[in-house]
Enzyme design. Structure first.
Site, PDB file in Angstrom:
ATOM      1  N   LYS A 273       0.850  -1.192   0.000  1.00 40.01           N
ATOM      2  CA  LYS A 273       0.000   0.000   0.000  1.00 40.01           C
ATOM      3  C   LYS A 273       0.888   1.244   0.000  1.00 40.01           C
ATOM      4  O   LYS A 273       1.928   1.275   0.680  1.00 40.01           O
ATOM      5  CB  LYS A 273      -0.886  -0.017   1.256  1.00 40.01           C
ATOM      6  CG  LYS A 273      -1.663   1.264   1.513  1.00 40.01           C
ATOM      7  CD  LYS A 273      -2.742   1.518   0.481  1.00 40.01           C
ATOM      8  CE  LYS A 273      -3.446   2.862   0.712  1.00 40.01           C
ATOM      9  NZ  LYS A 273      -4.310   3.218  -0.428  1.00 40.01           N
TER      10      LYS A 273
ATOM     11  N   CYS B  49      -2.218  10.030  -6.424  1.00 37.02           N
ATOM     12  CA  CYS B  49      -3.378   9.766  -5.557  1.00 37.02           C
ATOM     13  C   CYS B  49      -4.359  10.947  -5.655  1.00 37.02           C
ATOM     14  O   CYS B  49      -3.994  12.078  -5.362  1.00 37.02           O
ATOM     15  CB  CYS B  49      -2.948   9.564  -4.116  1.00 37.02           C
ATOM     16  SG  CYS B  49      -4.390   9.345  -3.038  1.00 37.02           S
TER      17      CYS B  49
HETATM   18  C1  SIN Z   1      -6.119   6.050  -1.689  1.00 40.29           C
HETATM   19  O1  SIN Z   1      -5.602   5.573  -0.678  1.00 40.29           O
HETATM   20  O2  SIN Z   1      -6.874   7.023  -1.629  1.00 40.29           O
HETATM   21  C2  SIN Z   1      -5.839   5.436  -3.013  1.00 40.29           C
HETATM   22  C3  SIN Z   1      -4.429   5.641  -3.401  1.00 40.29           C
HETATM   23  C4  SIN Z   1      -4.271   6.143  -4.781  1.00 40.29           C
HETATM   24  O3  SIN Z   1      -5.236   6.253  -5.545  1.00 40.29           O
HETATM   25  O4  SIN Z   1      -3.139   6.454  -5.152  1.00 40.29           O
END
Ligand code: SIN
Length: 316
Positions: A50, A135
């Site tokens: 993540k 993001c």
């Molecule tokens: C998120 O955690 O909002 C998604 C991450 C991303 O889209 O890069």
């Protein structure tokens, strides 16, 4: 006579060979160690964590993920355990398993990204950074990949902080002038070895007719789209950057839910293919199914390895 010889889905890139071409998109099945281990134990050929920020984050308020008939909308807001957690996993990771480990980094500031890169470099691990420039879900924080000046500054700084090969995750682009402008920037960086195309299509809006309301809470309902919605945009980004970034690898991401979409991404030029929304809905068993479907499609077409058709998309 039918040809029953096995199809080879292995991929050689970044100075190593991995046993297949599929792995998870960052954000899906990769926030916790047990999720990462489940991906590693599956038919995925690699794994990525993540997107990490320097400090742990709770992310945006719930509901922040919503499934639709055509895919998903999310505004997770980078919930993650913090860089130290993923670095600790990377220290203990068994690289001899043959599945490369990628660490996604998404610092809240450029300095945070540089701190994470320097720390990773000092650890001397074979983990490969994929820096997230895209993001769309942190309120008040624009997607870096849409700011060409800030991207230029960031890549110059990454080159100083990190001595090895690295990749970036890009937002989708929608205009040929923007493909060309971004490619010109990316091509100035020889150690930028791969680009992952695409992150979700940011700031979509899903509306529920019955409740006359949005589907997710953050940003008054705006969120990143994934799944079927994004496949043509993902393919366009893979194909354009494949043509514009000679010597770099493209990782296809977006709309892969069977061997057919994986085939399309590779035909458009993808070296490897990430699975996001489908993995979220189906779990890590998706990798074996998609790989088997891809192998069957290749066999039907008489292809034995991915190089037989990678990038060979025909125009009319
Ligand atoms: C998120 O955690 O909002 C998604 C991450 C991303 O889209 O890069």
């Amino acid at each position: 006579m039918p040809d029953f010889s096995p199809v080879d889905l292995s991929v050689t890139w970044l100075g190593r060979t991995m046993p297949g071409c599929l792995y998870n998109a960052s954000g899906v099945w990769c926030r916790e160690e047990d999720e990462l281990e489940a991906v590693r134990a599956s038919a995925a050929a690699a794994l990525i964590s993540k997107s990490a920020t320097l400090a742990p984050r709770e992310g945006n308020p719930e509901p922040r993920y919503h499934r639709t008939a055509l895919g998903s909308i999310n505004s997770m807001g980078l919930p993650n355990r913090g860089f130290a957690y993923y670095l600790d996993y990377a220290r203990r990771y068994d690289y001899a398993c043959g599945k490369p480990l990628f660490l996604s980094l998404s610092g809240m500031t450029l300095e945070d990204n540089l701190t994470m890169l320097r720390t990773l470099a000092a650890a001397g691990l074979p983990a490969i950074p994929e820096i997230n420039l895209s993001c769309p879900n942190v309120p008040g924080k624009p997607q870096l990949g849409y700011d060409f000046v800030a991207t230029t500054e960031a890549l110059n700084a990454f080159d100083q902080a990190w001595p090895g090969r690295y990749g970036v995750k890009l937002p989708p682009y929608f205009d040929q002038a923007h493909f060309a402008a971004m490619a010109e920037i990316l091509n100035r960086h020889p150690r930028l070895a791969f680009v992952t195309c695409i992150n979700s299509i940011g700031n979509g809006l899903v509306v529920d007719i019955d409740s006359e309301a949005v589907a997710i809470k953050p940003k008054d309902g705006l969120g990143g789209l994934g799944g079927d919605y994004v496949l043509p945009t993902a393919l366009a980004n893979v194909r354009e950057f494949y043509r514009l970034l000679p010597g770099k690898d493209i990782v296809g991401c977006g709309g892969v839910r069977s061997g057919r979409e994986a085939f399309m991404h590779i035909l458009a030029g993808a070296r490897a293919v990430q699975v996001g929304t489908c993995l979220y809905h189906e779990g890590p068993a998706a990798f074996a199914r998609i790989a088997a479907e891809l192998a069957e499609l290749m066999q039907a077409k008489g292809y034995r390895k991915l190089d037989d058709f990678r990038g060979r998309l025909r125009t009319l």
